[in-house]
Design an enzyme around this catalytic site. Structure first.
Site, PDB file in Angstrom:
ATOM      1  N   HIS A   1       0.819  -1.212   0.000  1.00  0.00           N
ATOM      2  CA  HIS A   1       0.000   0.000   0.000  1.00  0.00           C
ATOM      3  C   HIS A   1       0.860   1.272   0.000  1.00  0.00           C
ATOM      4  CE1 HIS A   1       0.887   0.964   4.220  1.00  0.00           C
ATOM      5  NE2 HIS A   1       0.749  -0.331   4.460  1.00  0.00           N
ATOM      6  N   GLY A   2       0.257   2.362  -0.411  1.00  0.00           N
ATOM      7  CA  GLY A   2       0.933   3.647  -0.377  1.00  0.00           C
ATOM      8  C   GLY A   2       1.165   4.134   1.042  1.00  0.00           C
TER       9      GLY A   2
ATOM     10  N   GLY B   1      -0.204  -2.657  12.373  1.00  0.00           N
ATOM     11  CA  GLY B   1      -0.913  -3.927  12.431  1.00  0.00           C
ATOM     12  C   GLY B   1      -2.248  -3.822  11.715  1.00  0.00           C
TER      13      GLY B   1
ATOM     14  N   ARG C   1      -6.087   1.292   3.728  1.00  0.00           N
ATOM     15  CA  ARG C   1      -4.861   1.759   3.068  1.00  0.00           C
ATOM     16  C   ARG C   1      -4.466   0.871   1.892  1.00  0.00           C
ATOM     17  NH1 ARG C   1      -3.739  -0.398   8.089  1.00  0.00           N
ATOM     18  NH2 ARG C   1      -1.960  -1.794   8.361  1.00  0.00           N
TER      19      ARG C   1
ATOM     20  N   GLU D   1      -2.687  -6.961   7.172  1.00  0.00           N
ATOM     21  CA  GLU D   1      -1.406  -6.889   7.863  1.00  0.00           C
ATOM     22  C   GLU D   1      -1.426  -7.831   9.069  1.00  0.00           C
ATOM     23  OE1 GLU D   1       1.658  -6.820   8.088  1.00  0.00           O
ATOM     24  OE2 GLU D   1       2.071  -4.714   7.598  1.00  0.00           O
TER      25      GLU D   1
ATOM     26  N   ARG E   1      13.469  -8.058  15.835  1.00  0.00           N
ATOM     27  CA  ARG E   1      14.580  -7.386  15.156  1.00  0.00           C
ATOM     28  C   ARG E   1      15.643  -8.367  14.685  1.00  0.00           C
ATOM     29  NH1 ARG E   1      15.880  -3.335  12.961  1.00  0.00           N
ATOM     30  NH2 ARG E   1      17.666  -2.658  14.175  1.00  0.00           N
TER      31      ARG E   1
END
Length: 212
Positions: free
Chosen positions: A9-10, A22, A58, A82, A108
């Site tokens: 999405h943009g 999320g 979105r 998402e 991470r």
């Protein structure tokens, strides 16, 4: 052979705010809407048979300019939402390390085994997205299909199709907003051909924060 295009999405309001979105329903920014228009321009002259999108606005709104020029309706599909971020949703990326240090360290450094605190695991989202994509291409053989989705779903699908799973997902990069990835499906196999195409965006490329 079936051709599949994955579109992130943009730019959204939460991208600008640097929050973990999320499944919160953040809106496109003005720039995000312009990026969606650039996506439509990329596909000028390309025959599109089907357009699917996450039902989050979105992603759905990113697909609308392409729907307009191709005259193909956008079908909302919840499987391409998402990742569900649990307690992380709506929190600033910069604060997650202090709020949830153990879970965020895994995100991470070992994302294939990650799960946002109280949310959906990477393996769970990989299963729901790849199963949905496989069902779509089997139902529409030989067609050209577009799926508008989000950063994590696209990353897990590409990782799965490149390496056979998410175990090596750390080596698959995050992709910019409104980027396009091309995948072909033939003889039961998904093969990524081009990932993270951004030429259509010119000077409007936006990326996820470095420390996501």
């Amino acid at each position: 052979m079936t051709t599949l295009y994955l579109i992130r999405h943009g730019e959204s309001t939460s991208n600008v705010d640097k929050t973990f979105t999320g499944q919160l329903d953040a809106q496109l920014t003005e720039l995000g809407r312009k990026q969606a228009g650039c996506i439509a321009g990329f596909f000028l002259g390309t025959h599109i048979d089907r357009i699917f999108a996450s039902d989050l606005s979105r992603a759905y709104e990113t697909a609308l300019p392409l729907s307009k020029i191709s005259r193909v309706p956008v079908v909302k599909h919840t499987a391409f939402r998402e990742i569900y971020g649990g307690k992380w949703e709506g929190e600033k990326f910069a604060q997650l390390q202090d709020m949830y240090p153990e879970d965020y360290a895994i995100w991470r450094n070992d994302i294939s085994n990650a799960r946002p605190t109280g949310g959906e695991s990477i393996r769970e989202i990989a299963r729901r997205t790849t199963e949905a994509a496989e069902a779509i291409v089997k139902e529409h053989p030989g067609e050209t299909i577009v799926i508008a989705s989000h950063a994590v779903p696209i990353r897990v699908m590409l990782s799965t199709w490149l390496t056979g799973g998410v175990e090596d997902m750390q080596g698959t990069s995050w992709l910019p907003n409104a980027s396009i990835s091309k995948v072909v499906y033939e003889n039961g196999v998904f093969t990524p051909v081009e990932m993270g195409i951004t030429e259509h965006l010119q000077d409007m490329i936006t990326n996820l924060p470095d420390k996501i």
